[in-house]
Design a protein around this motif. Structure first.
Motif, PDB file in Angstrom:
ATOM      1  N   PRO A  22       0.837  -1.214   0.000  1.00 20.36           N
ATOM      2  CA  PRO A  22       0.000   0.000   0.000  1.00 20.36           C
ATOM      3  C   PRO A  22       0.866   1.255   0.000  1.00 20.36           C
ATOM      4  O   PRO A  22       1.937   1.279   0.594  1.00 20.36           O
ATOM      5  N   VAL A  23       0.380   2.280  -0.668  1.00 25.24           N
ATOM      6  CA  VAL A  23       1.099   3.539  -0.743  1.00 25.24           C
ATOM      7  C   VAL A  23       0.583   4.460   0.354  1.00 25.24           C
ATOM      8  O   VAL A  23      -0.619   4.630   0.508  1.00 25.24           O
ATOM      9  N   LYS A  24       1.484   5.024   1.126  1.00 21.32           N
ATOM     10  CA  LYS A  24       1.120   5.960   2.193  1.00 21.32           C
ATOM     11  C   LYS A  24       1.318   7.374   1.668  1.00 21.32           C
ATOM     12  O   LYS A  24       2.402   7.752   1.257  1.00 21.32           O
ATOM     13  N   LEU A  25       0.217   8.164   1.650  1.00 21.99           N
ATOM     14  CA  LEU A  25       0.271   9.537   1.171  1.00 21.99           C
ATOM     15  C   LEU A  25      -0.007  10.500   2.314  1.00 21.99           C
ATOM     16  O   LEU A  25      -0.821  10.215   3.178  1.00 21.99           O
ATOM     17  N   ASP A  26       0.662  11.651   2.289  1.00 29.69           N
ATOM     18  CA  ASP A  26       0.356  12.658   3.303  1.00 29.69           C
ATOM     19  C   ASP A  26      -0.774  13.552   2.793  1.00 29.69           C
ATOM     20  O   ASP A  26      -1.191  13.469   1.639  1.00 29.69           O
ATOM     21  N   ASP A  27      -1.285  14.418   3.665  1.00 32.91           N
ATOM     22  CA  ASP A  27      -2.426  15.274   3.328  1.00 32.91           C
ATOM     23  C   ASP A  27      -2.142  16.165   2.127  1.00 32.91           C
ATOM     24  O   ASP A  27      -3.015  16.392   1.296  1.00 32.91           O
ATOM     25  N   LYS A  28      -0.925  16.687   2.026  1.00 33.84           N
ATOM     26  CA  LYS A  28      -0.574  17.578   0.920  1.00 33.84           C
ATOM     27  C   LYS A  28      -0.667  16.836  -0.417  1.00 33.84           C
ATOM     28  O   LYS A  28      -1.187  17.378  -1.391  1.00 33.84           O
ATOM     29  N   GLU A  29      -0.172  15.603  -0.463  1.00 32.37           N
ATOM     30  CA  GLU A  29      -0.249  14.806  -1.692  1.00 32.37           C
ATOM     31  C   GLU A  29      -1.701  14.483  -2.060  1.00 32.37           C
ATOM     32  O   GLU A  29      -2.088  14.564  -3.228  1.00 32.37           O
ATOM     33  N   ILE A  30      -2.501  14.140  -1.070  1.00 29.67           N
ATOM     34  CA  ILE A  30      -3.912  13.812  -1.323  1.00 29.67           C
ATOM     35  C   ILE A  30      -4.656  15.028  -1.845  1.00 29.67           C
ATOM     36  O   ILE A  30      -5.414  14.933  -2.816  1.00 29.67           O
TER      37      ILE A  30
END
Length: 168
Positions: A22-30
């Protein structure tokens, strides 16, 4: 008026590397991905802007925090919530107060900033009534989320105004 009546469900999948993890994204990327999706699919123009808005500050209530020290050996913290009638029960294991603030932000639909100064990881359980049942006559509905944070965790959500990043 027409835009207020239209609703869309958007399902998106993030493509990861070839490992299958799974890819973990931070809020800025989302948020960046959401803006690109709105522009491509709906021909909308969007950007992030800083505006003064209402937030909640998570602070220590009178009497101090009522958080039990973490007892599990888990590496990462974990939230588990479960509905029972009109009541939501949150069980948190090895959670920081900052992570609690992030969780609460999703429940109160407003940014929550941790201003407690409380360090460490904690285990706790909290119960509160669903928003639509708080005024019901049902005896088992339970307190509001604001009352639950105060009475059960020894913390308080207080309203404040601060600059907030907003999707325009």
């Amino acid at each position: 008026r027409e835009m207020e009546e239209l609703h869309f469900d958007v399902q998106a999948k993030v493509l990861g590397d070839d490992s299958g993890k799974p890819v973990k994204l931070d809020d800025k990327e989302i948020k960046g991905m959401l803006i690109r999706l709105l522009e491509q699919r709906f021909n909308l123009k969007a950007h992030i802007e800083t505006r003064t808005g209402f937030i909640y500050e998570l602070v220590v209530a009178k009497g101090g925090p009522k958080l039990g020290p973490a007892t599990m050996d888990a590496v990462n913290g974990n939230f588990s919530d479960r509905w029972s009638g009109h009541t939501l029960q949150l069980t948190a294991t090895k959670i920081t107060v900052g992570a609690l603030a992030d969780y609460l932000a999703n429940r109160v639909s407003r940014p929550v900033i941790d201003k407690t100064g409380v360090e460490g990881r904690y285990d706790f359980t909290m119960k509160w009534a669903a928003e639509d049942s708080a005024g019901s006559e049902s005896m088992d509905a339970g307190p509001s989320i604001f009352t639950a944070v105060d009475e059960q965790l020894g913390l308080k959500l207080r309203t404040a105004k601060e600059p907030v990043k907003t999707l325009v």
